[in-house]
Motif scaffolding. Structure first.
Motif, PDB file in Angstrom:
ATOM      1  N   ARG A 265       0.884  -1.356   0.098  1.00  0.00           N
ATOM      2  CA  ARG A 265       0.037   0.042   0.094  1.00  0.00           C
ATOM      3  C   ARG A 265       0.897   1.237   0.069  1.00  0.00           C
ATOM      4  O   ARG A 265       2.212   1.190   0.174  1.00  0.00           O
ATOM      5  CB  ARG A 265      -0.945  -0.102   1.153  1.00  0.00           C
ATOM      6  CG  ARG A 265      -2.010  -1.070   1.118  1.00  0.00           C
ATOM      7  CD  ARG A 265      -2.789  -0.775   2.249  1.00  0.00           C
ATOM      8  NE  ARG A 265      -4.209  -1.899   2.118  1.00  0.00           N
ATOM      9  CZ  ARG A 265      -4.698  -2.181   3.429  1.00  0.00           C
ATOM     10  NH1 ARG A 265      -4.508  -1.935   4.373  1.00  0.00           N
ATOM     11  NH2 ARG A 265      -5.876  -2.988   2.927  1.00  0.00           N
ATOM     12  N   ASP A 266       0.225   2.377  -0.298  1.00  0.00           N
ATOM     13  CA  ASP A 266       1.011   3.678  -0.502  1.00  0.00           C
ATOM     14  C   ASP A 266       1.907   3.877   1.106  1.00  0.00           C
ATOM     15  O   ASP A 266       2.835   4.666   0.886  1.00  0.00           O
ATOM     16  CB  ASP A 266      -0.047   4.749  -0.757  1.00  0.00           C
ATOM     17  CG  ASP A 266      -0.427   4.636  -2.145  1.00  0.00           C
ATOM     18  OD1 ASP A 266       0.245   4.048  -2.973  1.00  0.00           O
ATOM     19  OD2 ASP A 266      -1.503   5.317  -2.356  1.00  0.00           O
ATOM     20  N   ASP A 267       1.185   3.666   1.996  1.00  0.00           N
ATOM     21  CA  ASP A 267       1.691   3.776   3.374  1.00  0.00           C
ATOM     22  C   ASP A 267       2.944   2.590   3.662  1.00  0.00           C
ATOM     23  O   ASP A 267       3.509   2.755   4.783  1.00  0.00           O
ATOM     24  CB  ASP A 267       0.778   3.849   4.454  1.00  0.00           C
ATOM     25  CG  ASP A 267       0.314   2.242   4.697  1.00  0.00           C
ATOM     26  OD1 ASP A 267       0.560   1.532   3.989  1.00  0.00           O
ATOM     27  OD2 ASP A 267      -0.809   2.384   5.476  1.00  0.00           O
ATOM     28  N   GLY A 268       3.148   1.767   2.793  1.00  0.00           N
ATOM     29  CA  GLY A 268       4.242   0.961   2.858  1.00  0.00           C
ATOM     30  C   GLY A 268       3.874  -0.408   3.578  1.00  0.00           C
ATOM     31  O   GLY A 268       4.726  -1.175   3.712  1.00  0.00           O
ATOM     32  N   THR A 269       2.447  -0.657   3.927  1.00  0.00           N
ATOM     33  CA  THR A 269       2.140  -1.784   4.536  1.00  0.00           C
ATOM     34  C   THR A 269       1.983  -2.852   3.455  1.00  0.00           C
ATOM     35  O   THR A 269       1.598  -2.722   2.170  1.00  0.00           O
ATOM     36  CB  THR A 269       0.796  -1.660   4.944  1.00  0.00           C
ATOM     37  OG1 THR A 269       0.537  -0.609   5.926  1.00  0.00           O
ATOM     38  CG2 THR A 269       0.031  -2.777   5.302  1.00  0.00           C
ATOM     39  N   GLU A 270       2.520  -3.866   3.708  1.00  0.00           N
ATOM     40  CA  GLU A 270       2.872  -5.072   2.696  1.00  0.00           C
ATOM     41  C   GLU A 270       1.727  -6.173   3.248  1.00  0.00           C
ATOM     42  O   GLU A 270       1.491  -6.415   4.463  1.00  0.00           O
ATOM     43  CB  GLU A 270       4.172  -5.972   2.906  1.00  0.00           C
ATOM     44  CG  GLU A 270       5.439  -4.974   2.268  1.00  0.00           C
ATOM     45  CD  GLU A 270       6.578  -5.925   1.969  1.00  0.00           C
ATOM     46  OE1 GLU A 270       6.470  -7.208   2.382  1.00  0.00           O
ATOM     47  OE2 GLU A 270       7.609  -5.591   1.591  1.00  0.00           O
ATOM     48  N   THR A 312      -8.886   0.220  -2.598  1.00  0.00           N
ATOM     49  CA  THR A 312      -7.586   0.439  -3.349  1.00  0.00           C
ATOM     50  C   THR A 312      -6.876  -1.004  -3.418  1.00  0.00           C
ATOM     51  O   THR A 312      -6.119  -1.254  -4.598  1.00  0.00           O
ATOM     52  CB  THR A 312      -6.722   1.220  -2.379  1.00  0.00           C
ATOM     53  OG1 THR A 312      -6.090   0.526  -1.240  1.00  0.00           O
ATOM     54  CG2 THR A 312      -7.130   2.500  -2.200  1.00  0.00           C
TER      55      THR A 312
END
Length: 347
Positions: A265-270, A312
């Motif tokens: 995700r855009d916040d870096g969450t995998e 998303t």
């Protein structure tokens, strides 16, 4: 194409095993017969000189439906909509309206073997057979749907001719003499379109076509393995691109899933299981598809052990795996399903 040119009532059955191209054949006819879809196909290079061509039909004179999970009335409603007819109250009413149409339409019905078991016989008796006595009907189905109706040592065409009351044209794509060559040409063209040089593309076509025909995987197998080979080429993988070719459609699809990118995700969450969760959710689809906007996301989350997916993530899945997903409409909203029953069975 000659059968269509006759423009006479009758039944044309396209049959064969999973992945052999039944839906592709019927879909191509429906696409090229529709003026708008044909224009897009020509623009994309999908129609070349010398290709079989049904020609453009007048508006509202061809209707196509995929029968997956439909009742007879639901199928009749979809066909009626495509023909510009009012919503029928019954299959009898639909057949009566079709008989009055001039010029007569061509009806394309695919996926008879994907109709719920409790409705299969009624779809045959209320739609397929009676409509074929009035208008040309193109039907796609595996042969097993009709096995219980065979008598003694009848062939499939003989069984259908007896039940319909007229001759039936049957084409089994597994028996087509040029299947291997056609698969090889498909793979070669696809590889060259992706930038592969002519000789490696031809080598890939020959190797994949040989394996596809040997295992009975057809064009579906070739499509999956071509994607894997092209991904190897794009990554600059050392060694032969054609080593360790899979030996089944299942294995080919599994290779594609294992090579899938991880959702970040855009916040870096995998989300390492996103690909599997979001595709597996669609394997539980009933009807024409599963809506997004909360439903698809919730099912994927449940399968993923409580991961909270959002729109998303759905957009990502459609971008990354759109080649395996069909978008349709049901009750005025977009719904999604897996492209092929083999994918459903695997997941």
């Amino acid at each position: 194409m000659e059968w269509l040119d006759e423009d006479a009532p009758g039944l044309f059955l396209v049959t064969g095993p999973a992945g052999c191209g039944k839906s592709a054949v019927l879909g191509r006819i429906a696409t090229l017969a529709d003026p708008e879809q044909r224009e897009r196909a020509v623009a994309s290079g999908a129609l070349r000189d010398g290709d079989p061509d049904p020609g453009v039909r007048a508006e509202r004179t061809l209707a196509a439906v995929h029968l997956r999970d439909l009742t007879p009335l639901q199928a009749a409603e979809r066909l009626a909509h495509a023909l510009g007819l009012r919503r029928p109250r019954s299959t009898d009413a639909f057949r009566a309206e079709v008989r009055e149409l001039s010029p007569q339409p061509v009806l394309v019905m695919d996926g008879l073997d994907e109709v719920p078991a409790e409705h299969t016989q009624s779809v045959i008796e209320e739609l397929v057979f009676p409509l074929s006595r009035s208008v040309p009907v193109l039907l796609g189905s595996r042969e097993r749907v009709f096995r219980s109706q065979k008598e003694n040592r009848e062939t499939l065409p003989e069984t259908l001719a007896r039940l319909v009351g007229a001759d039936v044209t049957t084409v089994d794509l597994e028996d087509e003499p040029h299947t291997r060559e056609d698969i090889g040409e498909y793979v070669r063209r696809r590889c060259e379109a992706a930038g592969m040089a002519e000789d490696p593309a031809r080598e890939a076509g020959a190797a994949i076509a040989e394996r596809a025909t040997d295992i009975g995987g057809g064009f579906l197998f070739a499509r999956l393995v071509s994607s894997t080979v092209l991904a190897r080429a794009a990554s600059g993988e050392d060694g032969s691109l054609l080593t360790d070719l899979p030996d089944s459609i299942d294995a080919a699809f599994e290779n594609e899933l294992r090579a899938a990118p991880v959702r970040v995700r855009d916040d870096g969450t995998e989300l390492p299981s996103a690909a599997w969760d979001l595709l597996a959710a669609l394997a539980w689809t009933v009807g024409q598809g599963m809506p997004a906007g909360g439903v698809w996301e919730a099912v994927a989350g449940a399968l993923g052990g409580g991961v909270e997916y959002d729109e998303t993530d759905v957009d990502w899945a459609l971008s990354a795996f759109g080649r395996y997903i069909v978008e349709d409409a049901e009750e005025g909203q977009a719904v999604y399903r897996l492209y092929h029953r083999e994918f459903v069975a695997h997941l």
